[in-house]
Each structure stands twice: as structure tokens, then as C-alpha cells.
Design an enzyme around this catalytic site. Structure first.
Site, mmCIF file in Angstrom:
data_model
loop_
_atom_site.group_PDB
_atom_site.id
_atom_site.type_symbol
_atom_site.label_atom_id
_atom_site.label_comp_id
_atom_site.label_asym_id
_atom_site.label_seq_id
_atom_site.Cartn_x
_atom_site.Cartn_y
_atom_site.Cartn_z
ATOM 1 N N HIS A 140 0.838 -1.196 0.000
ATOM 2 C CA HIS A 140 0.000 0.000 0.000
ATOM 3 C C HIS A 140 0.876 1.251 0.000
ATOM 4 O O HIS A 140 2.089 1.175 0.216
ATOM 5 C CB HIS A 140 -0.923 0.032 1.227
ATOM 6 C CG HIS A 140 -2.100 -0.869 1.116
ATOM 7 N ND1 HIS A 140 -2.071 -2.192 1.510
ATOM 8 C CD2 HIS A 140 -3.358 -0.652 0.653
ATOM 9 C CE1 HIS A 140 -3.248 -2.746 1.288
ATOM 10 N NE2 HIS A 140 -4.055 -1.835 0.776
ATOM 11 N N LYS A 144 -0.496 4.911 4.530
ATOM 12 C CA LYS A 144 -1.440 3.995 5.196
ATOM 13 C C LYS A 144 -0.942 3.692 6.601
ATOM 14 O O LYS A 144 0.210 3.300 6.796
ATOM 15 C CB LYS A 144 -1.604 2.705 4.384
ATOM 16 C CG LYS A 144 -2.689 1.785 4.947
ATOM 17 C CD LYS A 144 -3.021 0.675 3.974
ATOM 18 C CE LYS A 144 -4.077 -0.273 4.541
ATOM 19 N NZ LYS A 144 -5.345 0.406 4.834
#
Length: 230
Positions: A140, A144
Site C-alpha cells: 500500500h 497507510k
């Protein structure tokens, strides 16, 4: 027409707003954000005065927003929650509020249709590839907050995988990559999903909001139920 409140006007909030604009059966009536210098934003502490202006609240903000969700649920507002890194205590508090307010909610770690299909495929692979070594790799963007992702935790739970076998990468602006690896007997089987934009999550969130429009059963639902996968 389903009237929707978006909680948090970050990148995901804007993606949801764009997705709703393409729907004929839903519209955005309230947007809540702490940055009230943005045109049309409602401060979180002012939301109580706007409860009559929406039917469903969509949240992809932060687990810190749980008090807002609880307040809305007790007032009978439906909820779509895609925020991860939530605690067990927060989930229990919200479930109690949904029941007390005779509301309904869809809570899921991932609102992509493709990923939810992968959940189903993984259940089949788990049985077919019994005895194979398993690993999960997820990637990600570097902003995040939780690692591993809520989606990776869901994938691991499906195949009863030890957390040490889940590997998280945080780099650049990766939307979301998840791969489950099965290896044994001189072969490797890979199941994977790639999110190419936030649109896949926004589309699922809006589908869930519209689905909730006719429900007031005091229950928490999965996105798989919305899709008819379970």
C-alpha cells in the site's frame, strides 16, 4: 433517492463524491471534515444539527471517528464503514449503537467487488491446496497507517494463516496489492488482486449505501451480503 453524508474529505472521500455523482439513485447532501476552510464542509461537532439531511453516512476516515459513527447509529442513520485499524472495543460499541438505534450498517475491510470475489475463491483454494505452504504479501501507499492491512488480515483469517506469514510493504502511492502464495510439490499457485484506482472501493461503498436504503434491522452486514456472495 438516497441522501449520503461523506465523513472525511481526503482522497477517498473525493473518490466517493465523484462516484455518487454518476448515480441516479444517490446524492451527496453533507460532507464532514475538520478543514472547514474548504467550501461546503461541515465540522464534526456540527454534524448533530444536520442529521435530518442524510440517510446514510459513509466513513473511510479514521478509527478516531468512532464516536461520530456511534452518535449517528443511535439516531437511526445507516452506516457504510471502510475504515480499518478499528479495535474490537470500537466494533462492539458501534454494533450496540446500531442495534439500539434500529439502524443498519455495512462494515468491511475492502469494498472492491473483485477482492470480495477473491475472498470466495480463497476459501475454495484453502481446501484444494491443503498442506501447501502459504504466505501473503500486501502493498500500500506510504501514508497507510495500519500494517498489515485490514484486507490482508481478512485473507489470513480465511486460511487460518499465522500473522508472521503476512508481509506488508508501504511505498509510494500504491493503491493496494494483495497476493496469496501457495507452494508445494514443485509448484507455486498465486491468487492476487490489484487496485488500479480508488474507484473500485468508491463504487462498492456507494453500492452498499444504496443497498442499506431500505434496511433498519439493527444489524451489521458484510459487503459480501450486499453482493449476494453469502
Amino acid at each position: 433517492m438516497i441522501k449520503i453524508c461523506i465523513l472525511g474529505y481526503g482522497k477517498m472521500g473525493r473518490a466517493i463524491q465523484e462516484e455518487i455523482a454518476a448515480h441516479t439513485d444517490a446524492k451527496v447532501t453533507v460532507i464532514v471534515d475538520r478543514d472547514t476552510t474548504l467550501p461546503g464542509m461541515v465540522a464534526p461537532e456540527k454534524l448533530a444539527s444536520r442529521l435530518s439531511d442524510f440517510d446514510v453516512l459513509v466513513d473511510f476516515s479514521s478509527a478516531l471517528s468512532n464516536p461520530i459513527l456511534v452518535e449517528c447509529a443511535k439516531a437511526g442513520k445507516k452506516l457504510v464503514v471502510g475504515t480499518t485499524a478499528r479495535t474490537v472495543a470500537q466494533d462492539a460499541e458501534l454494533a450496540a449503537a446500531v442495534k439500539a438505534g434500529k439502524s443498519s450498517a455495512v462494515i468491511a475491510p475492502n469494498f472492491s467487488v473483485g477482492m470480495n470475489a477473491l475472498f470466495c475463491l480463497l476459501k475454495q483454494a484453502d481446501g484444494l491446496l491443503a498442506g501447501y505452504d502459504r504466505e501473503i504479501v500486501e502493498e500500500h501507499h506510504n501514508q497507510k497507517k495500519d500494517a498489515p492491512s485490514g484486507t490482508a488480515k481478512k485473507l489470513a483469517s480465511i486460511i487460518s494463516l499465522d500473522p508472521s506469514k503476512v508481509h506488508a510493504i508501504r511505498a509510494g502511492e500504491i493503491f493496494g496489492e494483495h497476493e496469496i502464495i501457495f507452494a508445494a510439490n514443485g509448484e507455486v499457485v498465486r491468487l492476487s488482486h490489484s487496485a488500479l484506482s480508488r474507484r473500485c472501493f468508491a463504487n462498492g461503498a456507494v453500492r452498499a449505501a444504496v443497498w442499506l436504503g431500505s434496511k433498519s434491522d439493527g444489524k451489521i452486514h458484510s459487503f459480501s451480503e450486499v453482493l449476494g456472495f453469502e
